[in-house]
Design a protein around this motif. Structure first.
Motif, PDB file in Angstrom:
ATOM      1  N   LEU A  25      36.528  -9.757  -0.787  1.00 44.78           N
ATOM      2  CA  LEU A  25      35.229 -10.194   0.246  1.00 44.78           C
ATOM      3  C   LEU A  25      35.855  -9.405   1.713  1.00 44.78           C
ATOM      4  O   LEU A  25      34.759  -8.844   2.252  1.00 44.78           O
ATOM      5  N   LYS A  26      37.028  -9.189   1.949  1.00 46.36           N
ATOM      6  CA  LYS A  26      37.629  -8.506   3.138  1.00 46.36           C
ATOM      7  C   LYS A  26      37.092  -6.847   2.844  1.00 46.36           C
ATOM      8  O   LYS A  26      36.683  -6.359   3.625  1.00 46.36           O
ATOM      9  N   ARG A  27      37.258  -6.359   1.488  1.00 47.32           N
ATOM     10  CA  ARG A  27      36.676  -4.999   1.168  1.00 47.32           C
ATOM     11  C   ARG A  27      35.600  -4.899   1.410  1.00 47.32           C
ATOM     12  O   ARG A  27      34.732  -3.902   1.981  1.00 47.32           O
ATOM     13  N   ILE A  28      34.608  -5.888   0.948  1.00 51.93           N
ATOM     14  CA  ILE A  28      33.047  -5.699   1.187  1.00 51.93           C
ATOM     15  C   ILE A  28      32.602  -5.658   2.774  1.00 51.93           C
ATOM     16  O   ILE A  28      31.996  -4.872   3.244  1.00 51.93           O
ATOM     17  N   GLN A  29      33.613  -6.567   3.452  1.00 55.06           N
ATOM     18  CA  GLN A  29      33.284  -6.478   5.058  1.00 55.06           C
ATOM     19  C   GLN A  29      33.562  -5.124   5.430  1.00 55.06           C
ATOM     20  O   GLN A  29      32.843  -4.636   6.364  1.00 55.06           O
ATOM     21  N   ILE A  30      34.840  -4.769   5.227  1.00 52.95           N
ATOM     22  CA  ILE A  30      35.101  -3.174   5.808  1.00 52.95           C
ATOM     23  C   ILE A  30      33.969  -2.175   5.444  1.00 52.95           C
ATOM     24  O   ILE A  30      33.679  -1.508   6.113  1.00 52.95           O
ATOM     25  N   TRP A  31      33.500  -2.351   4.037  1.00 50.27           N
ATOM     26  CA  TRP A  31      32.165  -1.466   3.446  1.00 50.27           C
ATOM     27  C   TRP A  31      31.169  -1.635   4.496  1.00 50.27           C
ATOM     28  O   TRP A  31      30.715  -0.465   4.972  1.00 50.27           O
ATOM     29  N   LYS A  32      30.893  -2.861   4.900  1.00 51.90           N
ATOM     30  CA  LYS A  32      29.637  -3.025   5.692  1.00 51.90           C
ATOM     31  C   LYS A  32      29.899  -2.361   6.925  1.00 51.90           C
ATOM     32  O   LYS A  32      29.042  -1.997   7.485  1.00 51.90           O
ATOM     33  N   ARG A  33      31.139  -2.755   7.465  1.00 50.00           N
ATOM     34  CA  ARG A  33      31.399  -2.230   8.709  1.00 50.00           C
ATOM     35  C   ARG A  33      31.363  -0.642   8.990  1.00 50.00           C
ATOM     36  O   ARG A  33      30.828   0.067   9.849  1.00 50.00           O
ATOM     37  N   GLN A  34      31.888  -0.027   7.858  1.00 47.90           N
ATOM     38  CA  GLN A  34      31.944   1.607   7.688  1.00 47.90           C
ATOM     39  C   GLN A  34      30.404   2.118   7.688  1.00 47.90           C
ATOM     40  O   GLN A  34      30.112   3.099   8.384  1.00 47.90           O
ATOM     41  N   GLN A  35      29.559   1.186   6.939  1.00 43.46           N
ATOM     42  CA  GLN A  35      28.018   1.673   6.844  1.00 43.46           C
ATOM     43  C   GLN A  35      27.384   1.488   8.495  1.00 43.46           C
ATOM     44  O   GLN A  35      26.847   2.702   8.580  1.00 43.46           O
ATOM     45  N   GLN A  36      28.067   0.516   8.940  1.00 39.39           N
ATOM     46  CA  GLN A  36      27.258   0.384  10.503  1.00 39.39           C
ATOM     47  C   GLN A  36      27.632   1.575  11.236  1.00 39.39           C
ATOM     48  O   GLN A  36      26.932   2.170  11.957  1.00 39.39           O
ATOM     49  N   LEU A  37      29.046   1.891  11.124  1.00 41.82           N
ATOM     50  CA  LEU A  37      29.416   2.973  12.267  1.00 41.82           C
ATOM     51  C   LEU A  37      28.869   4.378  11.548  1.00 41.82           C
ATOM     52  O   LEU A  37      28.854   5.303  12.478  1.00 41.82           O
ATOM     53  N   ALA A  38      28.448   4.422  10.473  1.00 41.83           N
ATOM     54  CA  ALA A  38      28.050   5.663   9.867  1.00 41.83           C
ATOM     55  C   ALA A  38      26.752   5.821  10.680  1.00 41.83           C
ATOM     56  O   ALA A  38      26.291   7.119  10.941  1.00 41.83           O
ATOM     57  N   GLY A  39      26.093   4.969  10.980  1.00 45.80           N
ATOM     58  CA  GLY A  39      24.744   5.104  11.764  1.00 45.80           C
ATOM     59  C   GLY A  39      25.023   5.898  13.228  1.00 45.80           C
ATOM     60  O   GLY A  39      24.271   6.410  13.813  1.00 45.80           O
ATOM     61  N   ASN A  40      26.323   5.540  13.651  1.00 42.53           N
ATOM     62  CA  ASN A  40      26.929   6.226  14.947  1.00 42.53           C
ATOM     63  C   ASN A  40      27.591   7.622  14.382  1.00 42.53           C
ATOM     64  O   ASN A  40      27.953   8.312  15.699  1.00 42.53           O
ATOM     65  N   GLY A  41      27.382   8.218  13.524  1.00 42.80           N
ATOM     66  CA  GLY A  41      27.880   9.394  13.235  1.00 42.80           C
ATOM     67  C   GLY A  41      29.245   9.602  12.387  1.00 42.80           C
ATOM     68  O   GLY A  41      29.808  10.565  12.237  1.00 42.80           O
ATOM     69  N   ALA A  42      29.838   8.433  12.210  1.00 35.51           N
ATOM     70  CA  ALA A  42      31.026   8.456  11.679  1.00 35.51           C
ATOM     71  C   ALA A  42      31.106   8.795  10.106  1.00 35.51           C
ATOM     72  O   ALA A  42      30.075   8.500   9.432  1.00 35.51           O
ATOM     73  N   ILE A  43      32.116   9.000   9.586  1.00 34.34           N
ATOM     74  CA  ILE A  43      32.218   9.711   8.258  1.00 34.34           C
ATOM     75  C   ILE A  43      32.191   8.231   7.398  1.00 34.34           C
ATOM     76  O   ILE A  43      33.216   7.353   7.609  1.00 34.34           O
ATOM     77  N   PHE A  44      31.302   8.172   6.324  1.00 37.20           N
ATOM     78  CA  PHE A  44      31.255   7.211   5.480  1.00 37.20           C
ATOM     79  C   PHE A  44      30.964   7.585   4.061  1.00 37.20           C
ATOM     80  O   PHE A  44      30.654   8.038   3.627  1.00 37.20           O
ATOM     81  N   GLU A  45      32.201   6.728   3.263  1.00 38.54           N
ATOM     82  CA  GLU A  45      32.211   6.945   1.860  1.00 38.54           C
ATOM     83  C   GLU A  45      31.414   5.715   1.277  1.00 38.54           C
ATOM     84  O   GLU A  45      31.744   4.890   1.172  1.00 38.54           O
ATOM     85  N   GLU A  46      30.288   6.475   0.803  1.00 39.20           N
ATOM     86  CA  GLU A  46      29.183   5.493   0.290  1.00 39.20           C
ATOM     87  C   GLU A  46      29.336   4.964  -0.908  1.00 39.20           C
ATOM     88  O   GLU A  46      28.636   4.131  -1.345  1.00 39.20           O
ATOM     89  N   ASN A  47      30.168   5.544  -1.724  1.00 41.43           N
ATOM     90  CA  ASN A  47      30.281   5.113  -3.227  1.00 41.43           C
ATOM     91  C   ASN A  47      30.761   3.599  -3.242  1.00 41.43           C
ATOM     92  O   ASN A  47      31.858   3.212  -3.112  1.00 41.43           O
TER      93      ASN A  47
END
Length: 98
Positions: A25-47
């Motif tokens: 669940l913690k990993r899922i939260q991190i993934w969701k957060r990274q996805q949000q940050l990607a909207g601001n141009g951050a690098i996002f590992e979408e796999n």
């Protein structure tokens, strides 16, 4: 003595399952957060494959452990069995909801 040992082992296994669920669940939260940050141009590992594999493995362990608990239901007694099944339902429902 043997049934007490079995009960202890099962309780430990359930505790480990719950800890593993928390990690997923913690990993899922991190993934969701990274996805949000990607909207601001951050690098996002979408796999999602590694995360999906973790979830599948956890569910597999969940079902195996649940079968073991049902097989040992006589030794565990109705009260402990009910508590364990409640904990199993919590693990599965929290995974499915996320």
């Amino acid at each position: 003595a043997a049934s007490q040992e079995l009960t202890t082992l099962i309780l430990e296994a359930v505790k480990e399952l719950e800890a593993a669920k928390q990690q997923v669940l913690k990993r899922i939260q991190i993934w969701k957060r990274q996805q949000q940050l990607a909207g601001n141009g951050a690098i996002f590992e979408e796999n999602l494959a590694p995360l999906q594999k973790r979830c599948e493995n956890l569910v597999e362990v969940y079902f195996q452990l649940q079968q073991q608990v049902m097989a040992a239901s006589t030794e565990l007694g109705p009260e402990l069995l009910a508590r364990l099944l409640e904990r199993f339902n919590e693990v599965l429902s929290s995974l499915v909801k996320r």
